[in-house]
Design a protein around this motif. Structure first.
Motif, PDB file in Angstrom:
ATOM      1  N   UNK A  96       0.834  -1.206   0.000  1.00 33.67           N
ATOM      2  CA  UNK A  96       0.000   0.000   0.000  1.00 33.67           C
ATOM      3  C   UNK A  96       0.868   1.255   0.000  1.00 33.67           C
ATOM      4  N   UNK A  97       0.454   2.256  -0.774  1.00 33.47           N
ATOM      5  CA  UNK A  97       1.201   3.509  -0.856  1.00 33.47           C
ATOM      6  C   UNK A  97       0.840   4.375   0.351  1.00 33.47           C
TER       7      UNK A  97
ATOM      8  N   UNK B 225      -2.009  12.175  -0.045  1.00 31.04           N
ATOM      9  CA  UNK B 225      -1.218  13.280   0.511  1.00 31.04           C
ATOM     10  C   UNK B 225       0.078  13.419  -0.268  1.00 31.04           C
ATOM     11  N   UNK B 226       0.131  14.373  -1.196  1.00 30.71           N
ATOM     12  CA  UNK B 226       1.318  14.534  -2.044  1.00 30.71           C
ATOM     13  C   UNK B 226       2.470  15.212  -1.332  1.00 30.71           C
ATOM     14  N   UNK B 227       2.281  15.613  -0.079  1.00 29.11           N
ATOM     15  CA  UNK B 227       3.361  16.230   0.688  1.00 29.11           C
ATOM     16  C   UNK B 227       4.271  15.188   1.339  1.00 29.11           C
ATOM     17  N   UNK B 228       3.957  13.909   1.151  1.00 28.43           N
ATOM     18  CA  UNK B 228       4.794  12.833   1.659  1.00 28.43           C
ATOM     19  C   UNK B 228       5.341  12.032   0.480  1.00 28.43           C
TER      20      UNK B 228
ATOM     21  N   UNK C 142       5.900  14.888 -20.088  1.00 24.44           N
ATOM     22  CA  UNK C 142       4.568  15.482 -20.156  1.00 24.44           C
ATOM     23  C   UNK C 142       3.512  14.673 -19.431  1.00 24.44           C
ATOM     24  N   UNK C 143       3.802  13.424 -19.152  1.00 30.57           N
ATOM     25  CA  UNK C 143       2.831  12.558 -18.487  1.00 30.57           C
ATOM     26  C   UNK C 143       2.774  12.863 -16.999  1.00 30.57           C
ATOM     27  N   UNK C 144       1.587  12.841 -16.424  1.00 31.91           N
ATOM     28  CA  UNK C 144       1.433  13.039 -14.988  1.00 31.91           C
ATOM     29  C   UNK C 144       1.424  11.677 -14.286  1.00 31.91           C
ATOM     30  N   UNK C 145       2.062  11.622 -13.136  1.00 31.58           N
ATOM     31  CA  UNK C 145       2.116  10.393 -12.359  1.00 31.58           C
ATOM     32  C   UNK C 145       1.703  10.686 -10.926  1.00 31.58           C
ATOM     33  N   UNK C 146       1.246   9.661 -10.270  1.00 30.50           N
ATOM     34  CA  UNK C 146       0.941   9.721  -8.843  1.00 30.50           C
ATOM     35  C   UNK C 146       1.996   8.917  -8.104  1.00 30.50           C
ATOM     36  N   UNK C 147       2.405   9.377  -6.943  1.00 35.44           N
ATOM     37  CA  UNK C 147       3.448   8.656  -6.204  1.00 35.44           C
ATOM     38  C   UNK C 147       3.068   7.179  -6.071  1.00 35.44           C
ATOM     39  N   UNK C 148       4.059   6.319  -6.315  1.00 32.92           N
ATOM     40  CA  UNK C 148       3.817   4.884  -6.304  1.00 32.92           C
ATOM     41  C   UNK C 148       3.575   4.294  -7.673  1.00 32.92           C
ATOM     42  N   UNK C 149       3.325   5.144  -8.694  1.00 30.38           N
ATOM     43  CA  UNK C 149       3.125   4.640 -10.058  1.00 30.38           C
ATOM     44  C   UNK C 149       4.430   4.054 -10.602  1.00 30.38           C
ATOM     45  N   UNK C 150       4.329   3.000 -11.413  1.00 26.68           N
ATOM     46  CA  UNK C 150       5.507   2.464 -12.104  1.00 26.68           C
ATOM     47  C   UNK C 150       6.016   3.476 -13.116  1.00 26.68           C
ATOM     48  N   UNK C 151       7.329   3.711 -13.108  1.00 27.80           N
ATOM     49  CA  UNK C 151       7.902   4.649 -14.072  1.00 27.80           C
ATOM     50  C   UNK C 151       9.041   4.041 -14.881  1.00 27.80           C
TER      51      UNK C 151
END
Length: 293
Positions: free
Chosen positions: A81-82, A87-90, A223-232
């Protein structure tokens, strides 16, 4: 490994072009085998040698068609689990790994990065004199072992700014190599990926290949947006290193990570667990450059 990277004889060998030809040939041979259908027969021995937790894998072992496919396996959904996903501040850990953290590059050079010519521009594939926001950056280093999941994840939410590949060598990522006089982090093939985060400002993740590791393959585009925890990105066969750079003052690393690092120890971590909290200090750090423009 210690002999190859830590002795006078090793320094002589690494200065010779034939040494790099042999290492390159060995790397290509292993990578080709790991991608072949025949390599699936090596998976049981790999699991035994590195005590891989097969129960954590997304699929049963027999469904993987090659050693590379098993090496780059996903984990079971929901297993990691992320931390505070909304909370993008973490910031979170980008991979299952062993982690050390430093508030600035000078500290990292004193205690972990021993390459003679290491500097941040070289890590990013830039000329040594290049001015960057990373001159005194905070840095988290995640060292992966062969038993770890080798799918790499975004530490922060934001927009992908650039993805670039640099380097052409494949030295080891083991402790003996990274704590020697060779420049593993600035000479090995590596993927440099920059993000723009509203909470942390500019953030760079550097995925560094190693011996028995092929190219680091990006899974996202600029240019792509990601959320923390996404595979990059994903590593091919072997173990390796990730370095995540934050502008000085942008992050307060987790207290346990700082405590273990100051004691000379790595911390065993899982991807998605907390790395640190945004402070907003990056705005002050970058303010003079912005004003000058």
């Amino acid at each position: 490994m210690w002999f190859f990277y830590q002795t006078f004889v090793s320094r002589l060998l690494l200065a010779l072009p034939p040494t790099w030809w042999v290492l390159g040939w060995q790397h290509r041979r292993i990578a080709a085998h790991a991608n072949s259908p025949e390599s699936r027969n090596d998976i049981p021995a790999f699991i035994k040698s590195y005590s891989v937790d097969v129960a954590a894998a997304e699929k049963p072992v027999e469904q993987y068609r090659s050693l590379q496919e098993f090496f780059a396996r996903r984990l079971r959904p929901g297993l990691r689990p992320i931390y505070e996903l909304g909370n993008d501040a973490i910031a979170v850990m980008p991979a299952d790994s062993r982690c050390v953290v430093y508030g600035n590059v000078d500290a990292a050079r004193r205690f972990w990065i021993k390459g003679r010519n290491f500097n941040v521009p070289a890590l990013l594939g830039l000329a040594p004199s290049t001015r960057t926001p990373w001159d005194n950056c905070a840095i988290a280093i995640n060292r992966l072992s062969p038993s770890d999941c080798h799918r790499l994840h975004a530490s922060v939410s934001g927009r992908v700014v650039t993805t670039e590949t640099h380097g052409h060598r494949f030295m080891g990522s083991e402790w003996a190599a990274t704590h020697s006089g060779v420049n593993v982090m600035t000479q090995n093939e590596r993927l440099v990926m920059e993000f723009e985060s509203e909470e942390f400002g500019p953030v760079v993740q550097v995925m560094i290949g190693a011996s028995e590791v092929g190219s680091v393959r990006p899974l996202v585009k600029p240019g792509q947006r990601v959320t923390k925890g996404d595979e990059v990105a994903v590593f091919t066969y072997g173990g390796s290193i990730m370095a995540t750079l934050f502008v000085f003052g942008a992050i307060d690393f987790e207290a346990d990570l700082c405590r273990h690092t100051s004691g000379g120890c790595e911390t065993l971590v899982q991807y998605g667990s907390p790395l640190g909290r945004a402070t907003g200090g990056w705005r002050r750090t970058l303010a003079p450059a912005t004003s000058a423009e």
